[in-house]
Design a protein around this motif. Structure first.
Motif, PDB file in Angstrom:
ATOM      1  N   PHE A 155       0.836  -1.204   0.000  1.00  0.00           N
ATOM      2  CA  PHE A 155       0.000   0.000   0.000  1.00  0.00           C
ATOM      3  C   PHE A 155       0.869   1.252   0.000  1.00  0.00           C
ATOM      4  CE2 PHE A 155      -3.305   2.972   1.101  1.00  0.00           C
ATOM      5  CZ  PHE A 155      -4.377   2.444   0.417  1.00  0.00           C
ATOM      6  N   VAL A 161       0.571   4.534  -2.666  1.00  0.00           N
ATOM      7  CA  VAL A 161       0.460   5.970  -2.385  1.00  0.00           C
ATOM      8  C   VAL A 161       1.803   6.683  -2.513  1.00  0.00           C
ATOM      9  CG1 VAL A 161      -1.555   5.744  -0.902  1.00  0.00           C
ATOM     10  CG2 VAL A 161       0.695   5.650   0.104  1.00  0.00           C
ATOM     11  N   ASN A 162       2.819   5.990  -3.072  1.00  0.00           N
ATOM     12  CA  ASN A 162       4.119   6.598  -3.384  1.00  0.00           C
ATOM     13  C   ASN A 162       4.807   7.243  -2.188  1.00  0.00           C
ATOM     14  OD1 ASN A 162       6.188   7.162  -5.159  1.00  0.00           O
ATOM     15  ND2 ASN A 162       5.432   9.197  -5.625  1.00  0.00           N
ATOM     16  N   ILE A 163       5.081   6.482  -1.130  1.00  0.00           N
ATOM     17  CA  ILE A 163       5.902   7.046  -0.068  1.00  0.00           C
ATOM     18  C   ILE A 163       7.373   6.885  -0.461  1.00  0.00           C
ATOM     19  CG2 ILE A 163       4.131   6.463   1.641  1.00  0.00           C
ATOM     20  CD1 ILE A 163       5.944   4.412   2.783  1.00  0.00           C
ATOM     21  N   PRO A 164       8.285   7.741   0.078  1.00  0.00           N
ATOM     22  CA  PRO A 164       9.682   7.678  -0.344  1.00  0.00           C
ATOM     23  C   PRO A 164      10.308   6.314  -0.052  1.00  0.00           C
ATOM     24  CG  PRO A 164       9.262   9.635   0.952  1.00  0.00           C
ATOM     25  CD  PRO A 164       8.038   8.806   1.029  1.00  0.00           C
ATOM     26  N   ARG A 196      13.052   5.492   1.172  1.00  0.00           N
ATOM     27  CA  ARG A 196      13.751   5.447   2.451  1.00  0.00           C
ATOM     28  C   ARG A 196      12.826   5.005   3.587  1.00  0.00           C
ATOM     29  NH1 ARG A 196      16.103   9.546   5.407  1.00  0.00           N
ATOM     30  NH2 ARG A 196      14.736  11.101   4.532  1.00  0.00           N
ATOM     31  N   LEU A 248      10.079   2.974   3.288  1.00  0.00           N
ATOM     32  CA  LEU A 248       9.309   1.742   3.059  1.00  0.00           C
ATOM     33  C   LEU A 248       9.526   0.702   4.150  1.00  0.00           C
ATOM     34  CD1 LEU A 248       9.433   1.031  -0.774  1.00  0.00           C
ATOM     35  CD2 LEU A 248       7.446   1.524   0.624  1.00  0.00           C
ATOM     36  N   MET A 276      10.679  12.661   8.939  1.00  0.00           N
ATOM     37  CA  MET A 276       9.720  12.673   7.838  1.00  0.00           C
ATOM     38  C   MET A 276       8.327  12.884   8.416  1.00  0.00           C
ATOM     39  SD  MET A 276      10.944   9.505   5.585  1.00  0.00           S
ATOM     40  CE  MET A 276      11.953   9.758   4.151  1.00  0.00           C
ATOM     41  N   PRO A 277       7.347  13.308   7.579  1.00  0.00           N
ATOM     42  CA  PRO A 277       5.988  13.489   8.114  1.00  0.00           C
ATOM     43  C   PRO A 277       5.409  12.174   8.636  1.00  0.00           C
ATOM     44  CG  PRO A 277       6.181  14.459   5.948  1.00  0.00           C
ATOM     45  CD  PRO A 277       7.441  13.744   6.188  1.00  0.00           C
ATOM     46  N   MET A 278       4.568  12.285   9.669  1.00  0.00           N
ATOM     47  CA  MET A 278       4.032  11.096  10.321  1.00  0.00           C
ATOM     48  C   MET A 278       3.086  10.312   9.420  1.00  0.00           C
ATOM     49  SD  MET A 278       1.791  11.261  13.719  1.00  0.00           S
ATOM     50  CE  MET A 278       0.549  10.057  14.057  1.00  0.00           C
ATOM     51  N   ILE A 279       2.347  11.016   8.524  1.00  0.00           N
ATOM     52  CA  ILE A 279       1.342  10.307   7.718  1.00  0.00           C
ATOM     53  C   ILE A 279       1.962   9.272   6.793  1.00  0.00           C
ATOM     54  CG2 ILE A 279      -0.509  11.986   7.762  1.00  0.00           C
ATOM     55  CD1 ILE A 279       0.506  12.958   5.052  1.00  0.00           C
ATOM     56  N   LEU A 280       3.268   9.390   6.487  1.00  0.00           N
ATOM     57  CA  LEU A 280       3.913   8.374   5.647  1.00  0.00           C
ATOM     58  C   LEU A 280       3.825   7.008   6.297  1.00  0.00           C
ATOM     59  CD1 LEU A 280       7.243  10.031   4.548  1.00  0.00           C
ATOM     60  CD2 LEU A 280       5.053  10.039   3.427  1.00  0.00           C
ATOM     61  N   ASN A 289       1.589   6.125   9.139  1.00  0.00           N
ATOM     62  CA  ASN A 289       0.334   5.573   9.648  1.00  0.00           C
ATOM     63  C   ASN A 289      -0.707   5.287   8.579  1.00  0.00           C
ATOM     64  OD1 ASN A 289      -0.663   8.126   9.315  1.00  0.00           O
ATOM     65  ND2 ASN A 289      -0.899   8.570  11.475  1.00  0.00           N
ATOM     66  N   ILE A 290      -0.607   5.887   7.394  1.00  0.00           N
ATOM     67  CA  ILE A 290      -1.610   5.564   6.372  1.00  0.00           C
ATOM     68  C   ILE A 290      -1.490   4.125   5.884  1.00  0.00           C
ATOM     69  CG2 ILE A 290      -2.366   6.069   4.024  1.00  0.00           C
ATOM     70  CD1 ILE A 290      -1.945   9.008   4.692  1.00  0.00           C
TER      71      ILE A 290
END
Lengths: 144, 247
Positions: free
Chosen positions: A16, A20-23, A25, A27, A75-79, A81-82
């Protein structure tokens, strides 16, 4: 059995994350946050804690660990918990609700819908508590 | 261009990129205020919702509005804006460089290729089907349902740019595939195959952000996001319901 669940939840979270294309680094750490959330859910469910409590505590665990990861990797937290949240989504209950509505069994469908809403509420509650805990902690430790 | 104009332009651009790509409002608010403070404005007035940003500098006549029309999901851009904001705070880049970086990253941030996303969607479907207690016999059916459903969703979203219709058609296709595989004796439980196949379409970003926005006090954005998530979920449900009604 538990090992299969751990491997599957790791892969599902990373999958997932790619959608949603998280960086790149983030993953790996994201996968582990997902595993932690799902294992928490399973353990509480196996100890007869009930679905709502299991969802709330799993969301709490995901929230706290993603705050920790966000601080560590800057990094932002939403990376984190989503994607980790996705296994907790009440897919089964929502499916039953849709199915019962489609075949005209409205009463059963509404009771399924209420379950979906309550699980969503439990997850939101877990996130809320984790945010609250993190904010209180940083207010105490970090002097502005 | 005066310095204040440059500051406002940079801040609005940073905000636009973050909101367009799925950041939560508390994060946007924090980042934009921080950029303004670091650029030397003590008391910036910024108001942001999911559909637009308003910003003014106190004791200046002009305020600027930035409308936001499209909303996609690309969390790497959010993370890059954040990184640039940190670098600006530490004094590693100037305001001008910051602005140029934003223009660049908005155009040229790499997305995972379609094939990788397709594989990811298949993995999400199959693993979640197993996690929810499905049987190993249904793996192939779930992989097909998840993969084809996600391709349908992706193509309609990217080519035709119609939201909600893409979710509806994709979940309809997933339902048809599940019924077909079970009728052909290649799968055992329609329910498990459908749930697995639908999982990559779940609106995870709007759900999470709706909760965070409401708790952070951004009620307008939170409600807008909750509505978005609800509509997506309803579109998916309608697609599945169609299959049950007519097949």
């Amino acid at each position: 059995m538990m090992i299969i669940q751990i491997i599957c939840s790791y892969l599902a979270t990373i999958g997932f994350g790619i959608i949603v294309n998280i960086p790149h680094r983030a993953l790996n750490s994201c996968g582990w946050v997902g595993v932690l959330g799902w294992v928490t859910y399973l353990v509480i469910k196996m100890a007869n804690g009930g679905t709502m409590l299991a969802n709330a505590v799993a969301a709490l665990a995901i929230g706290l660990s993603s705050i920790f990861m966000a601080r560590r990797l800057k990094m932002p937290m939403i990376l984190f918990n989503i994607p980790s949240l996705v296994p907790l989504v009440p897919g089964g209950q929502a499916y039953k609700a849709v199915r019962n509505f489609a075949v005209g069994n409205d009463l059963a469908a509404i009771s399924n819908l209420v379950q979906v809403a309550m699980i969503a509420g439990a997850i939101a509650m877990g996130f809320f508590v984790s945010e609250l805990a993190a904010r209180t902690y940083f207010r105490i430790t970090v002097k502005h | 261009m005066t310095k204040n104009d440059l500051i406002i332009e940079t801040i609005l651009m940073a905000g636009k990129i973050m909101i367009e790509n799925g950041a939560d409002m508390a994060r946007v608010d924090d980042t934009l205020t921080r950029i303004a403070r670091n650029a030397g404005i003590d008391n910036p007035k910024i108001f942001e919702t999911t559909t637009g940003i308003l910003m003014s500098i106190p004791k200046q006549a002009a305020a600027q509005v930035e409308p936001i029309q499209k909303r996609t999901i690309d969390l790497e851009k959010v993370s890059l804006v954040n990184q640039n904001s940190r670098a600006f705070q530490d004094g590693q880049i100037s305001l001008n460089e910051f602005r140029n970086n934003l223009v660049k990253l908005n155009i040229s941030t790499p997305f995972f290729s379609f094939w990788l996303q397709l594989i990811a969607a298949v993995i999400v479907s199959v693993t979640l089907m197993i996690m929810y207690g499905g049987s190993w016999r249904d793996i192939i059916a779930t992989a097909f349902a998840g993969g084809l459903g996600y391709s349908c969703y992706y193509l309609i979203n990217n080519r035709l740019k119609i939201r909600f219709v893409s979710e509806f058609l994709a979940s309809f296709l997933i339902g048809v595939i599940a019924v077909l595989f079970v009728r052909l004796q290649l799968g055992s439980r329609i329910g498990m195959i459908t749930i697995g196949g639908v999982m990559p379409l779940v609106p995870g970003v709007p759900i999470t952000n709706a909760v965070r926005d409401v708790f952070a006090g951004h009620f307008l954005s939170g409600m807008a996001r909750a509505m978005e998530a609800l509509l997506s979920a309803c579109a998916i449900g309608m697609g599945i319901a169609f299959v049950f009604r007519f097949l």
